[in-house]
Scaffold this active site. Structure first.
Site, PDB file in Angstrom:
ATOM      1  N   ASN A 108       0.865  -1.176   0.000  1.00 26.97           N
ATOM      2  CA  ASN A 108       0.000   0.000   0.000  1.00 26.97           C
ATOM      3  C   ASN A 108       0.906   1.232   0.000  1.00 26.97           C
ATOM      4  O   ASN A 108       1.488   1.578   1.024  1.00 26.97           O
ATOM      5  CB  ASN A 108      -0.893  -0.052   1.258  1.00 26.97           C
ATOM      6  CG  ASN A 108      -1.742   1.194   1.423  1.00 26.97           C
ATOM      7  OD1 ASN A 108      -1.811   2.041   0.523  1.00 26.97           O
ATOM      8  ND2 ASN A 108      -2.392   1.314   2.565  1.00 26.97           N
ATOM      9  N   LYS A 147       0.150   4.293  -0.308  1.00 26.75           N
ATOM     10  CA  LYS A 147      -0.483   5.467   0.314  1.00 26.75           C
ATOM     11  C   LYS A 147      -0.205   6.723  -0.528  1.00 26.75           C
ATOM     12  O   LYS A 147      -0.152   6.647  -1.752  1.00 26.75           O
ATOM     13  CB  LYS A 147      -0.026   5.619   1.773  1.00 26.75           C
ATOM     14  CG  LYS A 147      -0.249   4.331   2.572  1.00 26.75           C
ATOM     15  CD  LYS A 147      -0.076   4.496   4.056  1.00 26.75           C
ATOM     16  CE  LYS A 147      -0.317   3.171   4.756  1.00 26.75           C
ATOM     17  NZ  LYS A 147      -0.217   3.249   6.201  1.00 26.75           N
ATOM     18  N   HIS A 155      -9.647   1.250   5.027  1.00 25.84           N
ATOM     19  CA  HIS A 155      -8.353   1.399   5.699  1.00 25.84           C
ATOM     20  C   HIS A 155      -8.539   2.321   6.905  1.00 25.84           C
ATOM     21  O   HIS A 155      -9.337   3.265   6.852  1.00 25.84           O
ATOM     22  CB  HIS A 155      -7.315   1.978   4.724  1.00 25.84           C
ATOM     23  CG  HIS A 155      -5.933   1.930   5.298  1.00 25.84           C
ATOM     24  ND1 HIS A 155      -5.494   2.856   6.202  1.00 25.84           N
ATOM     25  CD2 HIS A 155      -4.916   1.046   5.121  1.00 25.84           C
ATOM     26  CE1 HIS A 155      -4.245   2.537   6.553  1.00 25.84           C
ATOM     27  NE2 HIS A 155      -3.876   1.442   5.919  1.00 25.84           N
ATOM     28  N   GLU A 191      -6.898   4.670   7.984  1.00 27.85           N
ATOM     29  CA  GLU A 191      -6.692   6.099   7.686  1.00 27.85           C
ATOM     30  C   GLU A 191      -7.946   6.696   7.045  1.00 27.85           C
ATOM     31  O   GLU A 191      -8.270   7.864   7.266  1.00 27.85           O
ATOM     32  CB  GLU A 191      -5.437   6.263   6.799  1.00 27.85           C
ATOM     33  CG  GLU A 191      -4.168   6.043   7.623  1.00 27.85           C
ATOM     34  CD  GLU A 191      -3.002   5.429   6.881  1.00 27.85           C
ATOM     35  OE1 GLU A 191      -2.990   5.441   5.629  1.00 27.85           O
ATOM     36  OE2 GLU A 191      -2.094   4.917   7.558  1.00 27.85           O
ATOM     37  N   GLU A 208      -5.549  -4.922  10.641  1.00 21.64           N
ATOM     38  CA  GLU A 208      -4.504  -3.928  10.847  1.00 21.64           C
ATOM     39  C   GLU A 208      -4.761  -3.167  12.144  1.00 21.64           C
ATOM     40  O   GLU A 208      -5.537  -2.194  12.158  1.00 21.64           O
ATOM     41  CB  GLU A 208      -4.477  -2.926   9.683  1.00 21.64           C
ATOM     42  CG  GLU A 208      -4.229  -3.563   8.334  1.00 21.64           C
ATOM     43  CD  GLU A 208      -3.627  -2.564   7.351  1.00 21.64           C
ATOM     44  OE1 GLU A 208      -2.527  -2.823   6.871  1.00 21.64           O
ATOM     45  OE2 GLU A 208      -4.265  -1.521   7.093  1.00 21.64           O
ATOM     46  N   GLY A 263       2.390   2.211  10.809  1.00 21.44           N
ATOM     47  CA  GLY A 263       3.334   3.318  10.661  1.00 21.44           C
ATOM     48  C   GLY A 263       4.059   3.694  11.944  1.00 21.44           C
ATOM     49  O   GLY A 263       4.700   4.734  12.022  1.00 21.44           O
ATOM     50  N   SER A 285       3.255  -2.221  10.337  1.00 21.82           N
ATOM     51  CA  SER A 285       4.706  -2.298  10.522  1.00 21.82           C
ATOM     52  C   SER A 285       5.295  -3.662  10.166  1.00 21.82           C
ATOM     53  O   SER A 285       6.215  -4.146  10.836  1.00 21.82           O
ATOM     54  CB  SER A 285       5.086  -1.888  11.947  1.00 21.82           C
ATOM     55  OG  SER A 285       4.705  -0.542  12.190  1.00 21.82           O
TER      56      SER A 285
HETATM   57  P1  PGA Z   1       2.728   0.240   7.688  1.00 18.39           P
HETATM   58  O1  PGA Z   1       1.268   0.442   7.027  1.00 18.39           O
HETATM   59  O2  PGA Z   1       3.289  -1.034   7.117  1.00 18.39           O
HETATM   60  O3  PGA Z   1       3.521   1.453   7.261  1.00 18.39           O
HETATM   61  O4  PGA Z   1       2.537   0.157   9.164  1.00 18.39           O
HETATM   62  C1  PGA Z   1       0.423  -0.647   6.836  1.00 18.39           C
HETATM   63  C2  PGA Z   1      -0.904  -0.192   6.275  1.00 18.39           C
HETATM   64  O5  PGA Z   1      -1.406   0.858   6.699  1.00 18.39           O
HETATM   65  O6  PGA Z   1      -1.478  -0.859   5.387  1.00 18.39           O
END
Ligand code: PGA
Length: 252
Positions: free
Chosen positions: A10, A12, A95, A97, A167, A173, A213
């Protein structure tokens, strides 16, 4: 029940056109074609460029979001038919976010998941609790609510073909990963929920990815868990070397 591992990147709101092309090229060149499915989720504006690289390769790509309507006066949105038109196979929906920064409700996400199937896309439905919810012992309640609303309008056949990404919000992140045991526990809970709602055959076919992560150093032990069928990778998918190492861990 054998489920094919799906390693997804992803991207982003990152990269520029040239670096998106270079990353897609490196993945197409070096990712193994057998034993593991690989997909990337570029920003919409770079999808055409990524398509040019991945079109005739086994690497799939998809959208990071979409709206449920097919077309119309929805400024700034893109639709399922547009993603299909671009050769996309998957779409990430719900997601954290989108839920937390842009206020998407579980009901809206459910409408998008149904629309994705209607248009021939495979939805990757994201679910996950915040750190406060985990501390309050509400993890199950939160992910079951998100999953229940996410599949509300689907047939059981569609449920079997969807992808779920667990997640935990506190792991996205942050560099802080759920332990393999913490992740496996929630994945098993999600599969039990699907077994109770549908049946063991359908629950056994749904791929449940872990995200939060994921990096080369922790991918193998996460992916070794019986109910973890892949990874949705953010930060570590932005560089070919780390993403390819996670793909290699998925193949093992
Ligand atoms: P990350 O993001 O690997 O940077 O923690 C994962 C995601 O949001 O899909």
């Amino acid at each position: 029940m054998s489920r094919r591992t799906l390693i997804a990147g992803n991207w982003k709101m990152n990269l520029d056109r040239m670096s998106a092309i270079a990353l897609a090229e490196a993945i197409a060149r070096e990712a193994p074609a057998e034993d593991v499915d690989v997909a990337v989720f570029p920003p919409f504006v770079y999808m055409e460029a990524v398509r040019g690289v991945l079109e005739r390769t086994p690497i799939a790509y998809g959208g990071q979001n979409m709206y449920f309507a097919s077309s119309g006066a929805y400024t700034g949105e893109i639709s399922g038919p547009m993603l299909i038109d671009m050769g996309a196979r998957y779409v990430i929906l719900g997601h954290s976010e989108r839920r937390h920064i842009f206020g998407e409700s579980s009901q809206l996400v459910g409408k998008k998941v149904a629309a994705a199937f209607e248009h021939g896309l495979v939805p990757v439905l994201c679910v996950g609790e915040t750190i406060e919810q985990r501390r309050d012992g509400a993890t199950q309640q939160v992910v079951f609510e998100q999953l229940g609303a996410g599949v509300a309008e689907l047939s059981s056949d569609q449920v079997a073909r969807m992808v779920i990404a667990y997640e935990p919000v506190w792991a996205i992140g942050t560099g802080e990963t759920a332990t393999p045991e913490q992740a496996q526990e929630v994945h098993a809970d999600l599969r039990t929920w699907l077994t109770d709602r549908y049946n063991a055959d359908i629950a056994g076919r749904v791929r449940i990815q872990y995200g939060g992560s994921v990096k080369p150093s922790n991918a193998a032990e996460l992916l070794a868990q019986p109910d973890i069928d892949g990874a949705l990778v953010g930060g570590a998918s932005l560089e070919a070397e780390s993403f390819l190492a996670i793909i290699a861990a998925g193949k093992a």
